[in-house]
Design an enzyme around this catalytic site. Structure first.
Site, short mmCIF file in Angstrom:
data_model
loop_
_atom_site.label_atom_id
_atom_site.label_comp_id
_atom_site.label_asym_id
_atom_site.label_seq_id
_atom_site.Cartn_x
_atom_site.Cartn_y
_atom_site.Cartn_z
N GLU A 166 61.05 70.71 51.13
CA GLU A 166 60.29 69.45 51.23
C GLU A 166 58.82 69.58 50.84
O GLU A 166 57.93 69.19 51.59
CB GLU A 166 60.42 68.87 52.65
CG GLU A 166 61.85 68.61 53.06
CD GLU A 166 62.00 68.13 54.51
OE1 GLU A 166 60.98 67.80 55.14
OE2 GLU A 166 63.14 68.09 55.01
N ASN A 211 64.75 72.77 48.34
CA ASN A 211 65.54 71.80 49.11
C ASN A 211 64.66 70.61 49.50
O ASN A 211 63.53 70.79 49.96
CB ASN A 211 66.06 72.50 50.38
CG ASN A 211 67.04 71.67 51.18
OD1 ASN A 211 68.05 71.21 50.66
ND2 ASN A 211 66.76 71.50 52.47
N HIS A 251 70.28 62.74 53.44
CA HIS A 251 70.26 61.95 54.67
C HIS A 251 70.26 60.49 54.24
O HIS A 251 69.22 59.95 53.83
CB HIS A 251 69.01 62.27 55.49
CG HIS A 251 68.97 63.69 55.98
ND1 HIS A 251 69.86 64.18 56.92
CD2 HIS A 251 68.16 64.72 55.66
CE1 HIS A 251 69.59 65.45 57.16
NE2 HIS A 251 68.57 65.81 56.41
N GLU A 280 72.49 68.71 53.50
CA GLU A 280 72.23 68.12 54.82
C GLU A 280 72.82 66.72 54.93
O GLU A 280 72.26 65.84 55.58
CB GLU A 280 70.71 68.06 55.09
CG GLU A 280 70.03 69.41 55.00
CD GLU A 280 68.56 69.40 55.41
OE1 GLU A 280 68.12 68.41 56.03
OE2 GLU A 280 67.86 70.38 55.12
N ASP A 282 74.34 63.41 55.89
CA ASP A 282 74.82 62.57 56.98
C ASP A 282 74.64 61.13 56.55
O ASP A 282 73.78 60.81 55.73
CB ASP A 282 74.17 62.88 58.34
CG ASP A 282 72.66 63.01 58.33
OD1 ASP A 282 72.01 62.46 57.41
OD2 ASP A 282 72.11 63.64 59.24
O1 G3I Z 1 64.02 73.24 71.97
C1 G3I Z 1 62.98 72.33 72.33
C2 G3I Z 1 63.13 71.95 73.79
O2 G3I Z 1 62.93 73.08 74.58
C3 G3I Z 1 62.11 70.85 74.11
O3 G3I Z 1 62.31 70.41 75.43
C4 G3I Z 1 62.25 69.68 73.17
C5 G3I Z 1 61.20 68.62 73.42
O4 G3I Z 1 60.96 67.85 72.27
O5 G3I Z 1 62.10 70.15 71.85
C6 G3I Z 1 63.08 71.10 71.49
O6 G3I Z 1 62.87 71.49 70.17
C7 G3I Z 1 63.23 70.54 69.18
C8 G3I Z 1 64.24 71.18 68.24
O7 G3I Z 1 64.52 70.28 67.20
C9 G3I Z 1 65.54 71.53 68.94
O8 G3I Z 1 66.19 70.38 69.37
C10 G3I Z 1 61.98 70.16 68.41
O9 G3I Z 1 61.09 69.45 69.27
C11 G3I Z 1 62.34 69.31 67.24
O10 G3I Z 1 61.18 69.12 66.44
C12 G3I Z 1 63.40 70.00 66.42
O11 G3I Z 1 63.76 69.12 65.38
C13 G3I Z 1 64.45 69.67 64.29
C14 G3I Z 1 63.65 69.34 63.02
O12 G3I Z 1 64.40 69.72 61.87
C15 G3I Z 1 62.33 70.10 62.97
O13 G3I Z 1 62.54 71.49 62.88
C16 G3I Z 1 65.84 69.05 64.25
O14 G3I Z 1 66.60 69.54 65.34
C17 G3I Z 1 66.51 69.42 62.94
O15 G3I Z 1 67.74 68.73 62.83
C18 G3I Z 1 65.63 69.05 61.77
O16 G3I Z 1 66.27 69.45 60.59
C19 G3I Z 1 65.63 69.02 59.39
C20 G3I Z 1 65.78 70.12 58.37
O17 G3I Z 1 65.31 71.34 58.87
C21 G3I Z 1 65.08 69.76 57.06
N1 G3I Z 1 65.52 68.47 56.55
C22 G3I Z 1 65.47 67.37 57.52
C23 G3I Z 1 66.23 67.73 58.79
C24 G3I Z 1 66.29 66.57 59.76
O18 G3I Z 1 64.99 66.24 60.18
#
Ligand code: G3I
Length: 376
Positions: A166, A211, A251, A280, A282
């Site tokens: 990105e 990506n 997405h 990715e 969905d």
């Molecule tokens: O694990 C912590 C937890 O301890 C805490 O209580 C909670 C509070 O917000 O956060 C949790 O972490 C989160 C993590 O996902 C696990 O669920 C982060 O805040 C959250 O920012 C994180 O989001 C991920 C995001 O990427 C950022 O890394 C999403 O799960 C994940 O699906 C998303 O994936 C991205 C791809 O990498 C790139 N393309 C888009 C895609 C969707 O956004």
């Protein structure tokens, strides 16, 4: 360590085995879908010899939800770590590498005969605070260190790495493939080159991917950003920067009408000698701007049609060498952490029951197998 094209249990499966005859396929898909699919069919079995069927998996759910774990292992031949291999997980403090969670996903893949796809080595978002606080020169050094360390650790035992995720601006065009402001830009203006060159040095046999989202179709509303990525990777190739492919995140929502543009974009990237991965996918129930969703049979069918059409586009394009969804069950989707109604975006519902999208994909795969079976 396994060969990346033949992980345990998938020996003999190779992208070169893929066979495509689109004109036959369309009719056969209709026939198979109309008569239903065999009850015990899995996506990975149906796709054997055609393309890896992948899903992004999350270690928390793998360890806490036995049905999630067993369904993932049974249904998919490839996994990507949803978050566990990102910078915040693997280098939370500068120079302190923590690979336990990323390793755990890698070992799950090995134990279940799945390919492993690395995500990601460099992203402008969701980075640890220490990285944001560095000077531009320090950021460049940190980038080289991180990419070299992570790419070398997993070496060739990955199907591919998303080296840069990105980077292109949402308002970029083919004539102006501008990078978005981020951790890396403008501090390290050549960070894309640095990341790819470092990854190649650390792992000469790794497949290196760029990506991004909203870059899948060269037609319609995403054509400008798709053109920008096409310009970016064309320029990289012309300058000898190592890159092997482009990941289409996809997405999308049920009103997505750009499948022909996806096929056209795959074709022009293939003509450059690049591979394309669907990384990715969905299909959200509701569309921008409010994403409101009322889940109905008609929406389920529209979603299934899109899954099927995109899988066909991939199977029809020899350069499309991965077909992957971001998660696999509606029980856990990153979309539901956003505002709005539940989006029901994946092929399994929240109780792990297969949806129309699953049936249609199996139908497409069975038709592809049938179309290429030698005549008796
Ligand atoms: O694990 C912590 C937890 O301890 C805490 O209580 C909670 C509070 O917000 O956060 C949790 O972490 C989160 C993590 O996902 C696990 O669920 C982060 O805040 C959250 O920012 C994180 O989001 C991920 C995001 O990427 C950022 O890394 C999403 O799960 C994940 O699906 C998303 O994936 C991205 C791809 O990498 C790139 N393309 C888009 C895609 C969707 O956004």
């Amino acid at each position: 360590m396994c060969d990346q094209r033949s992980p345990p249990g998938l020996a003999g499966t190779s992208h070169t085995m893929r066979r495509r005859t689109r004109n036959l396929l369309g009719a056969l898909v209709l026939a198979v879908v109309a008569t239903g699919v065999s009850a015990a069919t899995t996506l990975r079995d149906a796709a054997e010899g055609l393309v890896p069927m992948g899903a992004a998996l999350n270690l928390g759910y793998l360890t806490s939800d036995a049905t999630y774990n067993s369904t993932a292992a049974a249904q998919y031949s490839l996994l990507t770590a949803e978050n566990e291999c990102k910078w915040s997980a693997t280098e939370p403090s500068q120079g302190v590498f923590t690979f336990d969670d990323c390793d755990a996903l890698w070992h799950f893949a090995q134990a279940n005969g799945m390919w492993f796809r690395g995500h990601n080595l460099c992203w402008g978002s969701y980075n640890p605070a220490w990285l944001e606080a560095l000077t531009p020169d320090e950021k460049r050094d940190a980038l080289v260190d991180h990419v070299a360390t992570v790419a070398a650790r997993y070496d060739a035992n990955v199907l591919a790495w998303d080296v840069v995720n990105e980077a292109i601006s949402d308002s970029a065009t083919g004539a102006d493939p501008a990078l978005k402001n981020s951790t890396w830009y403008p501090d390290v203006p050549d960070f894309v080159d640095v990341a790819f060159q470092t990854a190649r040095e650390a792992c000469p046999t790794c497949k290196l991917f760029y990506n991004d989202y909203s870059i899948a179709s060269s037609q319609g509303w995403s054509s400008d950003k798709s053109d920008a990525v096409y310009a970016l990777v064309s320029d990289m190739l012309a300058r000898g920067i190592p890159i092997d492919g482009v990941g289409f995140q996809l997405h999308i929502a049920v009103d997505y009408g750009l499948v022909d543009g996806v096929a056209a974009n795959m074709a022009r990237l293939a003509a450059l000698g690049l591979e394309v991965h669907v990384t990715e996918l969905d299909v959200a129930c509701g569309s921008a701007p409010d994403h409101d969703c009322t889940w109905t049979d008609a929406i389920a069918e529209a979603q299934a049609d899109l899954y099927g059409q995109l899988l066909e586009a991939c199977l029809d394009q020899p350069a499309c060498t991965n077909f992957e969804t971001w998660g696999f069950t509606d029980k856990y989707s990153w979309l539901d952490a956003q505002d709005g109604s539940p989006q029901h975006p994946l092929p399994f519902d929240e109780d792990y029951v297969t949806k129309d999208a699953f049936d249609t994909m199996v139908g497409v795969l069975e038709a592809a197998q049938e179309a290429h079976r030698p005549a008796a």
